[in-house]
Design an enzyme around this catalytic site. Structure first.
Site, PDB file in Angstrom:
ATOM      1  N   ASP A  67     -35.179 -19.358   1.898  1.00 44.60           N
ATOM      2  CA  ASP A  67     -35.796 -19.332   0.576  1.00 44.60           C
ATOM      3  C   ASP A  67     -36.119 -17.888   0.189  1.00 44.60           C
ATOM      4  O   ASP A  67     -36.895 -17.213   0.862  1.00 44.60           O
ATOM      5  CB  ASP A  67     -37.069 -20.177   0.580  1.00 44.60           C
ATOM      6  N   SER A 127     -42.640 -26.280  -5.399  1.00 45.40           N
ATOM      7  CA  SER A 127     -42.929 -24.874  -5.643  1.00 45.40           C
ATOM      8  C   SER A 127     -44.310 -24.709  -6.281  1.00 45.40           C
ATOM      9  O   SER A 127     -45.321 -25.093  -5.694  1.00 45.40           O
ATOM     10  CB  SER A 127     -41.818 -24.264  -6.510  1.00 45.40           C
ATOM     11  N   HIS A 134     -34.316 -21.579  -2.592  1.00 43.85           N
ATOM     12  CA  HIS A 134     -35.424 -22.152  -3.361  1.00 43.85           C
ATOM     13  C   HIS A 134     -34.978 -23.227  -4.351  1.00 43.85           C
ATOM     14  O   HIS A 134     -35.780 -24.079  -4.725  1.00 43.85           O
ATOM     15  CB  HIS A 134     -36.157 -21.036  -4.115  1.00 43.85           C
TER      16      HIS A 134
END
Length: 418
Positions: free
Chosen positions: A214, A149, A243
């Site tokens: 996501d 991320s 996510h």
């Protein structure tokens, strides 16, 4: 301008766990540091470290030793997490993938000092990499960078400075900070973690992992980054993955093992060759051998009968017909392009009109904003992005002053009231 950008980025992207998930204690018997948490079971093969960055912060890192490992992963974790929460994931990955692994907390995360910002994270990962080299003897060609991320930002930044790096793994990566919020087509000066511009500069194999559902970072981010890679490895698109749950999929660990195995088999001096190139057929050693395998053209047909006058005339007529057809095609092509240009101009005008209407509605709601709106230096869309992204931050006035807008006091008051 750098200070203003950093201030805005800090508000825009970083959410350290509050309070941190762990504390640091000193073992009375060994004198070593250890993490203290109700959910952490201490392991003998884990070193807890405090590292100084060039920005003057002291960050906390953990190094998981695997005696049989030949490669080391430098893991940059995601947002809203610290190494206390990642402790079990780090130790399990080290065990199952047969790797050494080092994870670290960004400045302002966990028990690391300082405040988080884009450039602070660059200093954080640089200090961790330096520790791997100097303390544990890791070599550049034996290190794999793993960015999850937001962690894809510092991972790719470091990767662009390490030409001998073994590999990169991007887990739910972002194209850039601003693109997470808005599907912009170009990069703005105040954007952070411009991964979209850095990924083409990475020369080693890259594995991209992303969930198709996501909800935080759209699946399109991972796909576009993979398409821009120089050395692509088979990506892992986890159907239905969001996510925060990709580690729970059996395919996740299976695909990582496959990737690590391919990287280990690939000699370091061939690291710029795709990890999947071993599946391709071998090419001839050189051009001379390739040419030698081809049969020589026959000399029996060198002398061909000259065409008769009638044949030459027919050929000339055929050529004339082709020229006429080509000219007709060229005219039609020019006409079509002219129509396309008119259509594009109309679309551009429509988009500008939509932007203008959007801004007008915004100003109707907040007429007090008109006091700092000189448009001479900016296109409308640029100004709107500065206004929307910056609006409401504590130090927005500093940012606006740095780009030359006026009436900062009014802006600060407006932002405070929002």
């Amino acid at each position: 301008m750098g200070t203003a950008t950093s201030s805005m980025a800090a508000k825009f992207a970083f959410f350290p766990p509050n309070p941190p998930s762990y504390t640091i204690l000193v073992d009375e018997e060994t004198g070593k540091l250890r993490l203290s948490s109700d959910v952490i079971h201490q392991r003998d093969n884990v070193d807890i470290l405090k590292l100084c960055t060039k920005k003057g912060n002291e960050i906390v890192a953990m190094y998981v030793k695997n005696p049989s490992a030949s490669l080391t992963v430098l893991y940059s974790h995601g947002n809203a997490a610290d190494i206390g929460q990642m402790y079990h994931i780090f130790t399990e990955l080290s065990s199952h993938l047969n790797l050494n692994l080092v994870g670290y907390d960004y400045s302002g995360y966990g028990q690391s000092s300082g405040k988080p910002s884009e450039h602070e994270t660059y200093s954080d990962i640089e200090a961790t990499y330096k520790c791997l080299e100097e303390t544990y003897g890791a070599k550049e060609e034996d290190i794999i960078l793993y960015g999850q991320s937001v962690g894809s930002g510092p991972a790719l930044e470091l990767a662009t400075h390490l030409p001998g790096l073994r590999a990169v793994i991007l887990h739910s990566p972002i194209l850039s900070g601003l693109r997470v919020m808005y599907p912009i087509k170009k990069t703005f000066w105040f954007d952070i973690y411009k991964n979209i511009d850095k990924i083409p500069l990475v020369n080693c194999p890259v594995l991209v992992i992303h969930g198709t559902e996501d909800e935080v970072v759209n699946f399109s981010h991972g796909k576009q980054l993979w398409e821009l890679c120089k050395e692509k490895y088979e990506p892992l698109w986890l159907k239905g993955g969001n996510h925060c749950n990709l580690e729970l999929y059996p395919e996740y660990l299976k695909h990582l093992k496959k990737f690590i195995s391919a990287i280990e088999k690939q000699p370091p001096h061939l690291r710029n060759v795709s990890a999947q190139s071993t599946d391709q057929p071998e090419h001839p050693l050189n051009a001379a051998e390739s040419k030698a395998d081809k049969p020589r053209p026959s000399t029996d047909h060198k002398e061909k009968a000259r065409p008769s006058f009638g044949q030459r005339e027919k050929s000339r007529l055929s050529t004339d017909n082709r020229e006429k057809a080509r000219a007709s095609t060229d005219r039609r092509e020019r006409t079509r392009k002219s129509i396309d240009r008119v259509g594009k101009a109309r679309n551009s005008t429509d988009q500008q009109e939509k932007a203008r209407n959007s801004f007008d509605r915004f100003v109707q709601l907040r007429p007090d904003l008109l006091c700092f709106t000189p448009f001479a230096k900016y296109k409308l869309d640029d100004y709107m992005m500065i206004l929307i992204i910056g609006f409401g931050y504590d130090r927005l006035g500093d940012m606006v002053r740095s780009v030359g807008l006026c009436n900062v006091d009014c802006l600060k008051q407006t932002a405070a009231e929002a």
